[in-house]
Design an enzyme around this catalytic site. Structure first.
Site, short mmCIF file in Angstrom:
data_model
loop_
_atom_site.label_atom_id
_atom_site.label_comp_id
_atom_site.label_asym_id
_atom_site.label_seq_id
_atom_site.Cartn_x
_atom_site.Cartn_y
_atom_site.Cartn_z
N LYS A 189 0.75 -1.17 -0.03
CA LYS A 189 0.15 0.05 -0.23
C LYS A 189 0.95 1.34 0.11
O LYS A 189 0.53 2.31 -0.65
CB LYS A 189 -0.92 -0.13 1.05
CG LYS A 189 -1.95 1.16 1.43
CD LYS A 189 -2.73 1.56 0.32
CE LYS A 189 -3.68 2.71 0.38
NZ LYS A 189 -3.33 3.84 1.08
N HIS A 192 1.99 1.72 -3.44
CA HIS A 192 0.85 2.49 -4.34
C HIS A 192 0.95 3.73 -4.07
O HIS A 192 0.76 4.42 -5.07
CB HIS A 192 -0.31 1.52 -3.66
CG HIS A 192 -1.49 2.25 -4.25
ND1 HIS A 192 -2.15 3.45 -3.57
CD2 HIS A 192 -2.55 1.89 -4.99
CE1 HIS A 192 -3.24 3.65 -4.29
NE2 HIS A 192 -3.52 2.73 -5.04
N ASN A 193 0.94 4.22 -2.88
CA ASN A 193 0.93 5.64 -2.66
C ASN A 193 2.00 6.37 -3.18
O ASN A 193 1.95 7.46 -3.59
CB ASN A 193 0.74 6.06 -1.13
CG ASN A 193 -0.84 5.59 -0.64
OD1 ASN A 193 -1.48 4.89 -1.09
ND2 ASN A 193 -1.12 6.18 0.34
#
Length: 489
Positions: A189, A192-193
């Site tokens: 995650k 992803h960011n």
């Protein structure tokens, strides 16, 4: 609500009922087979949620004992509170009451190092701890996010079907997969960011170049982005860019983008991506420049002090007859740079998996990013295909499709970077992405000189191209070369 002991009817619970938590609870409750227990430290939020959404059939509690008692075994609770001490406090309360086999899920934007620590601390109790990255913002939480859970395979047997019931769906597949153990979900995650930061910065640079070069209005540029969204650049971020550029400020009648202060905020995950890439020795230059661009935008005093620094001696604009060709060059440069951002992000995922012992399937990650999350885009199918064809792919940009895409875009990419430099328009993400690409494909880099310099001042040693071994030149002596052991400096 009285503090009575409820029946254990809920198969899933949510702790923390701010917007993200409330929307996730509503999403869970709307799916067949789920009964959702809800709890918030401030009872008012719990009452508001249950009153406004009686159709959800929430099992509401005003205390931890009541909340835990309402959960059927294995008890499963998703924590949706602010990362840091708040999360630790909730975990502590649940661990006191949960039993071996129960599952605690942290759905916040936690630092994956904290997730690794928490899992290690909780594991001896027999309680499963899962760090789950959830992407898609408030809308995604309500209608279907992309979900990246870590944790044990055993916990995923219970948790997987629940998360699959609420995840976004792409081509018939729920956008959730068991990423790996302990901190793997939050690590992915985080990356992803970081890619999201790069993607947004690249889009902003494309907008700035078109506006400054052609003089088109934000509404006209919105039409360009809308057209781009029908092709290979189709993505959520391109879609919302057109919406933002079309918006008119009600108070002034100006385009909203012209009345928004040009200082971009950040919540930390982009910086974490860069910091961890440095620790892992992975160059994520496009992501890093996007993070730094936000930092620079917020240095108001410095920008004001530098406002009269000299720039290009001549003004630059694109001739009207050349405007369409220039816009097409920018589109191609944007696509090529976007490929580099994803290639760098997946490089970091590979390095993280090796460092922390995670079995992360890159193609599965690309698939769960196809819907629900902020960076959802058409070409994620191409990434999934690339890893399916070659699971050991060394660099995403070298896969046949992406190799051909960049080859077809590189002349435009180079022209755009040249024009931007000549015109004095900052394009840090475009420029650094091109520099990375050229560095990656270079037959020989000037790092040889850097190693020579390091050996001169610090005896850091070097290797040779013509024979094995580690060497040092006696720079302060007769400058002869000796074979040695690697320096620890």
């Amino acid at each position: 609500m009285p503090e009575s002991t409820p029946q254990a009817t809920a198969n899933i619970g949510v702790v923390g009922l701010a917007v993200m938590g409330s929307n996730l609870a509503r999403n869970l409750a709307s799916r067949e087979g789920n009964t959702v227990a809800v709890f918030n430290r401030s009872p008012e939020r719990t009452r508001t949620l249950t009153t406004e959404h009686p159709e959800a059939g929430f099992v509401a509690s005003e205390g931890y004992d009541q909340f835990v008692a309402s959960l059927a075994k294995p008890r499963t609770a998703i924590i949706m509170v602010q990362a840091g001490k708040g999360t630790d406090a909730v975990i502590s309360e649940l661990v006191k009451r949960f039993e071996p086999g129960d599952i605690i899920v942290d759905g916040g934007n936690a630092n994956f190092h904290d997730t690794i620590r928490r899992e290690a601390e909780i594991a001896p109790t027999g309680i499963h701890f899962v760090g789950a990255g959830i992407s898609g913002g408030e809308e995604g939480a309500l209608n279907g996010p992309s979900i990246m859970p870590g944790g044990s395979a055993e916990s995923y047997e219970t948790l997987g079907p629940i998360l699959a019931s609420i995840a976004a769906v792409a081509e018939g597949e729920p956008c959730v997969t068991h990423v790996g153990t302990d901190g793997a979900g939050h690590f992915v995650k985080m990356v992803h960011n970081g890619i999201e930061y790069a993607d947004m910065q690249l889009i902003a640079e494309a907008y700035d170049l078109i506006r400054q070069g052609t003089g088109k209005s934000p509404a006209e540029i919105a039409d360009i982005f809308a057209e781009w969204n029908t092709g290979e650049l189709e993505s959520y971020l391109i879609e919302i860019t057109a919406e933002v550029l079309r918006q008119v400020d009600a108070a002034t009648g100006q385009p909203l983008v012209d009345v928004i202060l040009d200082e971009a905020g950040a919540k930390g995950t982009g910086a974490w991506t860069v910091q961890n890439a440095l620790d892992l020795g992975v160059p994520v230059s496009g992501i890093a420049e996007a993070v730094f661009a936000r930092s620079l935008s917020s240095k108001r005093a410095q920008r004001e002090a530098a406002a009269d620094l000299p720039g290009p001696s001549t003004a630059w604009t694109v001739e009207e007859a050349d405007a369409d060709a220039f816009v097409e060059d920018v589109r191609r440069a944007l696509y090529a740079s976007k490929i580099i951002a994803y290639s760098q992000g997946f490089d970091e995922i590979v390095a993280g998996a090796e460092q922390f012992g995670w079995d992360i399937h890159k193609g599965d990650i690309a698939k769960i990013w196809r819907a629900g999350c902020i960076i959802r885009a058409r070409f994620l199918n191409r990434i999934a295909d690339a890893y399916a064809e070659d699971p050991g792919l060394v660099a995403l940009v070298t896969a046949p499709y992406f190799r051909d895409a960049v080859a077809g875009a590189q002349d435009s990419w180079r022209r755009v970077v040249q024009i931007a430099a000549g015109a004095g328009i900052p394009t840090p993400a475009f420029s650094s992405s091109l520099a990375y690409y050229d560095g990656l494909r270079a037959d020989r880099l000037p790092a040889a000189l850097v190693q020579g310099q390091r050996d001169f001042f610090g005896a850091h040693t070097y290797q040779r191209v013509d024979k094995p071994g580690v060497f040092h030149t006696l720079w302060s002596g007769d400058r002869s070369e000796i074979e040695t052991t690697p320096s620890s400096h």
